[in-house]
Structures are given as structure tokens and as C-alpha cells.
Design an enzyme around this catalytic site. Structure first.
Site, PDB file in Angstrom:
ATOM      1  N   SER A 129       0.985  -1.215   0.106  1.00  0.00           N
ATOM      2  CA  SER A 129      -0.090   0.115  -0.039  1.00  0.00           C
ATOM      3  C   SER A 129       0.883   1.321   0.023  1.00  0.00           C
ATOM      4  CB  SER A 129      -0.941  -0.068   1.295  1.00  0.00           C
ATOM      5  OG  SER A 129      -1.493   1.325   1.296  1.00  0.00           O
ATOM      6  N   TYR A 177      -1.741   0.064  10.058  1.00  0.00           N
ATOM      7  CA  TYR A 177      -2.016  -0.683   8.959  1.00  0.00           C
ATOM      8  C   TYR A 177      -0.641  -0.254   8.092  1.00  0.00           C
ATOM      9  CZ  TYR A 177      -3.523  -1.141   4.181  1.00  0.00           C
ATOM     10  OH  TYR A 177      -3.671  -1.623   2.587  1.00  0.00           O
TER      11      TYR A 177
END
Length: 173
Positions: free
Chosen positions: A76, A90
Site C-alpha cells: 500500500s 496498517y
């Protein structure tokens, strides 16, 4: 391990792995992150990738009699942007994926999707995608198909000399 054993039986030799599992762990500031939330996040986003890569390498490694292959890890942009005030935990899990990608890089690459028009964008933050659009140079969210095309290329013979790459699929963000 059972997944790979079933693949061995039913599909034949493994020659490609796409690690694409992921959870956000919920929206939280660093002082709000709970240990159980962090453990679940790391188990899915890091340990799961690592174990799948381990089993794939056992089967693909030419040193172990395999015919070779390729691995693509979905990471990501948060791993580089830090996920500030939303998903620091995250972002940290995806940073671990990037490190793993570079460390294993014998036909191992990663893609870093940015704001992609999927359900995960709505997790915990209303209007997250709309708020992010002004910060995307291309002025729009990406599509799952655009991410998939990058993955397919990295798994293909056309990318046979690409390794340790982390491909940014984020519209310039």
C-alpha cells in the site's frame, strides 16, 4: 500449509503467488491501538504473507527441484505515507511487506495501490475517497483492474528481470 498441499494435489506445481490479503485494523490514533487489534492485523497482513511466501518458495525454488516462479505482494502507498491519524498500524504492516519483498527479491515484487475504488476505502472513515481526490495528481481514484494489470505483468515472463521492485499504482500520490 493445507492450502499449498491442496494446490499440489489438485493444480500441480506452483509457479506464481499473489499475496493479496489485508485488513485495516480499524481507524485509530496510535494511542488508541489495542494489542489484540494489532496482533490480528499483523497476523493477516504480515505473517500470512510470510507463510504463503515460504510455502511457495519451497515449491518454486530451482535449488529444491522447482521450476522457478514469481511472487507479487500487494502492499500500500500507506507504507511510505505513514497512514497518519488514520491507519499508522496498517501502514506499519505494509512497510513490513515492503521489507519482506526487498529481502526475498528473487522474482519477488510488490505493488503499492493508492486510493483504489474498492470497499476498503469506506472502512471507518466516511467520504475518505472524496477527501483524498484533491491530493491525487491524476484527479481520480484507481480501479482494481489497473492494479491487477500491474500484478499480471509482474507475474509474467515479460518481467523476468524485474525483482525487488515496489510498483506504485497510485495516480501520482
Amino acid at each position: 500449509v493445507r492450502l499449498f498441499e491442496a494446490c499440489d494435489r489438485e493444480l500441480g506445481p506452483v509457479d506464481a503467488l499473489l499475496n493479496n490479503a489485508g485488513i485495516t485494523g480499524g481507524v485509530a490514533l496510535i494511542d488508541e491501538v489495542k494489542v489484540d487489534m494489532l496482533r490480528e492485523l499483523m497476523e493477516v497482513n504480515v505473517i500470512g504473507y510470510f507463510l504463503c511466501a515460504r510455502e511457495a518458495v519451497k515449491r518454486m525454488s530451482t535449488a529444491r527441484g522447482g521450476k522457478g516462479g514469481a511472487i507479487v505482494n500487494v502492499s500500500s502507498r500507506a507504507s511510505e505515507l505513514g497512514g497518519g491519524n488514520e491507519w499508522i498500524h496498517y501502514a506499519a504492516s505494509r512497510g513490513a511487506v515492503d521489507s519482506m519483498t526487498k529481502g526475498m527479491s528473487v522474482r519477488v515484487n510488490a505493488v503499492q495501490p493508492g486510493i483504489i475504488d474498492t470497499d476498503i476505502q469506506a472502512t471507518g472513515l466516511p467520504n475518505r475517497m472524496e477527501k483524498a481526490l484533491p491530493n491525487i495528481p491524476m484527479g481520480r481514484a484507481g480501479t482494481a483492474e489497473e492494479v491487477a494489470e500491474s500484478i499480471l505483468w509482474l507475474l509474467s515472463d515479460q518481467a523476468s528481470y524485474v525483482t525487488g521492485a515496489i510498483v506504485n499504482v497510485s495516480g501520482g500520490r
